[in-house]
Design a protein around this motif. Structure first.
Motif, PDB file in Angstrom:
ATOM      1  N   LYS A 128       1.297 -11.710   0.526  1.00 23.29           N
ATOM      2  CA  LYS A 128       1.814 -10.601  -0.290  1.00 23.29           C
ATOM      3  C   LYS A 128       1.260  -9.247   0.158  1.00 23.29           C
ATOM      4  O   LYS A 128       1.999  -8.264   0.207  1.00 23.29           O
ATOM      5  CB  LYS A 128       1.513 -10.840  -1.768  1.00 23.29           C
ATOM      6  CG  LYS A 128       0.041 -10.834  -2.097  1.00 23.29           C
ATOM      7  CD  LYS A 128      -0.219 -11.204  -3.531  1.00 23.29           C
ATOM      8  CE  LYS A 128      -1.730 -11.228  -3.764  1.00 23.29           C
ATOM      9  NZ  LYS A 128      -2.090 -11.968  -4.929  1.00 23.29           N
ATOM     10  N   THR A 129      -0.015  -9.196   0.503  1.00 21.63           N
ATOM     11  CA  THR A 129      -0.615  -7.915   0.905  1.00 21.63           C
ATOM     12  C   THR A 129       0.030  -7.391   2.173  1.00 21.63           C
ATOM     13  O   THR A 129       0.380  -6.211   2.260  1.00 21.63           O
ATOM     14  CB  THR A 129      -2.133  -8.066   1.097  1.00 21.63           C
ATOM     15  OG1 THR A 129      -2.704  -8.507  -0.141  1.00 21.63           O
ATOM     16  CG2 THR A 129      -2.772  -6.749   1.495  1.00 21.63           C
ATOM     17  N   ARG A 130       0.214  -8.275   3.142  1.00 19.18           N
ATOM     18  CA  ARG A 130       0.853  -7.879   4.401  1.00 19.18           C
ATOM     19  C   ARG A 130       2.267  -7.365   4.143  1.00 19.18           C
ATOM     20  O   ARG A 130       2.713  -6.386   4.749  1.00 19.18           O
ATOM     21  CB  ARG A 130       0.874  -9.057   5.367  1.00 19.18           C
ATOM     22  CG  ARG A 130       1.308  -8.695   6.746  1.00 19.18           C
ATOM     23  CD  ARG A 130       1.064  -9.790   7.764  1.00 19.18           C
ATOM     24  NE  ARG A 130       0.765 -11.092   7.185  1.00 19.18           N
ATOM     25  CZ  ARG A 130       1.387 -12.216   7.525  1.00 19.18           C
ATOM     26  NH1 ARG A 130       2.331 -12.206   8.429  1.00 19.18           N
ATOM     27  NH2 ARG A 130       1.059 -13.362   6.977  1.00 19.18           N
ATOM     28  N   ALA A 186      11.008   3.019  -3.974  1.00 20.85           N
ATOM     29  CA  ALA A 186       9.911   3.905  -3.578  1.00 20.85           C
ATOM     30  C   ALA A 186       8.865   3.994  -4.686  1.00 20.85           C
ATOM     31  O   ALA A 186       7.659   3.926  -4.422  1.00 20.85           O
ATOM     32  CB  ALA A 186      10.453   5.304  -3.242  1.00 20.85           C
ATOM     33  N   ARG A 187       9.325   4.137  -5.913  1.00 18.20           N
ATOM     34  CA  ARG A 187       8.378   4.203  -7.044  1.00 18.20           C
ATOM     35  C   ARG A 187       7.590   2.916  -7.191  1.00 18.20           C
ATOM     36  O   ARG A 187       6.382   2.934  -7.410  1.00 18.20           O
ATOM     37  CB  ARG A 187       9.130   4.504  -8.341  1.00 18.20           C
ATOM     38  CG  ARG A 187       9.622   5.929  -8.444  1.00 18.20           C
ATOM     39  CD  ARG A 187      10.047   6.301  -9.860  1.00 18.20           C
ATOM     40  NE  ARG A 187      10.622   5.228 -10.639  1.00 18.20           N
ATOM     41  CZ  ARG A 187      11.935   5.030 -10.812  1.00 18.20           C
ATOM     42  NH1 ARG A 187      12.800   5.833 -10.254  1.00 18.20           N
ATOM     43  NH2 ARG A 187      12.367   4.033 -11.553  1.00 18.20           N
ATOM     44  N   GLN A 188       8.264   1.772  -7.071  1.00 26.90           N
ATOM     45  CA  GLN A 188       7.597   0.486  -7.238  1.00 26.90           C
ATOM     46  C   GLN A 188       6.584   0.235  -6.117  1.00 26.90           C
ATOM     47  O   GLN A 188       5.480  -0.241  -6.374  1.00 26.90           O
ATOM     48  CB  GLN A 188       8.622  -0.652  -7.276  1.00 26.90           C
ATOM     49  CG  GLN A 188       8.015  -2.016  -7.512  1.00 26.90           C
ATOM     50  CD  GLN A 188       7.512  -2.209  -8.938  1.00 26.90           C
ATOM     51  OE1 GLN A 188       8.014  -1.593  -9.862  1.00 26.90           O
ATOM     52  NE2 GLN A 188       6.513  -3.050  -9.093  1.00 26.90           N
ATOM     53  N   ILE A 189       6.946   0.573  -4.902  1.00 29.90           N
ATOM     54  CA  ILE A 189       6.022   0.395  -3.778  1.00 29.90           C
ATOM     55  C   ILE A 189       4.791   1.272  -3.971  1.00 29.90           C
ATOM     56  O   ILE A 189       3.658   0.820  -3.791  1.00 29.90           O
ATOM     57  CB  ILE A 189       6.723   0.687  -2.432  1.00 29.90           C
ATOM     58  CG1 ILE A 189       7.765  -0.395  -2.146  1.00 29.90           C
ATOM     59  CG2 ILE A 189       5.714   0.794  -1.288  1.00 29.90           C
ATOM     60  CD1 ILE A 189       8.738  -0.065  -1.028  1.00 29.90           C
ATOM     61  N   ALA A 190       4.997   2.526  -4.371  1.00 29.88           N
ATOM     62  CA  ALA A 190       3.864   3.428  -4.618  1.00 29.88           C
ATOM     63  C   ALA A 190       2.980   2.893  -5.736  1.00 29.88           C
ATOM     64  O   ALA A 190       1.743   2.931  -5.647  1.00 29.88           O
ATOM     65  CB  ALA A 190       4.373   4.826  -4.958  1.00 29.88           C
ATOM     66  N   ALA A 222      -0.933   1.649  -5.334  1.00 28.08           N
ATOM     67  CA  ALA A 222      -2.006   2.299  -6.088  1.00 28.08           C
ATOM     68  C   ALA A 222      -3.012   1.277  -6.646  1.00 28.08           C
ATOM     69  O   ALA A 222      -4.174   1.623  -6.842  1.00 28.08           O
ATOM     70  CB  ALA A 222      -1.412   3.121  -7.232  1.00 28.08           C
ATOM     71  N   VAL A 223      -2.569   0.057  -6.875  1.00 24.39           N
ATOM     72  CA  VAL A 223      -3.467  -0.955  -7.432  1.00 24.39           C
ATOM     73  C   VAL A 223      -3.859  -2.018  -6.412  1.00 24.39           C
ATOM     74  O   VAL A 223      -4.548  -2.983  -6.753  1.00 24.39           O
ATOM     75  CB  VAL A 223      -2.853  -1.633  -8.683  1.00 24.39           C
ATOM     76  CG1 VAL A 223      -2.669  -0.626  -9.787  1.00 24.39           C
ATOM     77  CG2 VAL A 223      -1.545  -2.327  -8.355  1.00 24.39           C
TER      78      VAL A 223
END
Length: 107
Positions: free
Chosen positions: A61-63, A95-99, A103-104
């Motif tokens: 998931k992180t990648r 874009a909002r969801q990715i940002a 952030a977390v």
């Protein structure tokens, strides 16, 4: 794009095995075509994959989130007008969801 959507739909319906099958198909394609050339909604594809991986507890998931963020930066850099770029980053749902996810992110 369809496979990513099918992965999300199947996961939401509780069909985890089917969701993983579609996701694996998308991930194999991404290995061959990292830039998602020709895709109409590359951010949606990458974000969908990320969300399925999160729900599945998959360490990839992180990648995937980092790939989505990199794609977002690439796309937004092509918008030369700062006001339009800011509007895109503020209003495009992906874009909002990715940002928000970035952030977390704990690396």
């Amino acid at each position: 794009e369809c496979r990513a959507a099918l992965a999300v739909v199947n996961q939401a319906a509780g069909n985890i095995g089917e969701a993983r099958r579609h996701l694996d198909s998308v991930l194999k394609y991404l290995e061959k075509t990292p830039g998602l050339g020709g895709s109409e909604h590359p951010l949606r594809i990458l974000l969908s994959c990320y969300l399925v991986l999160v729900q599945a507890g998959d360490r990839r998931k992180t990648r995937m989130l980092l790939a989505a963020h990199e794609m977002l930066e690439k796309i937004s850099a092509q918008i030369t007008d700062p006001r339009l770029r800011d509007a895109f980053l503020a209003r495009a749902p992906e874009a909002r969801q990715i940002a928000k996810e970035m952030a977390v992110l704990e690396i």
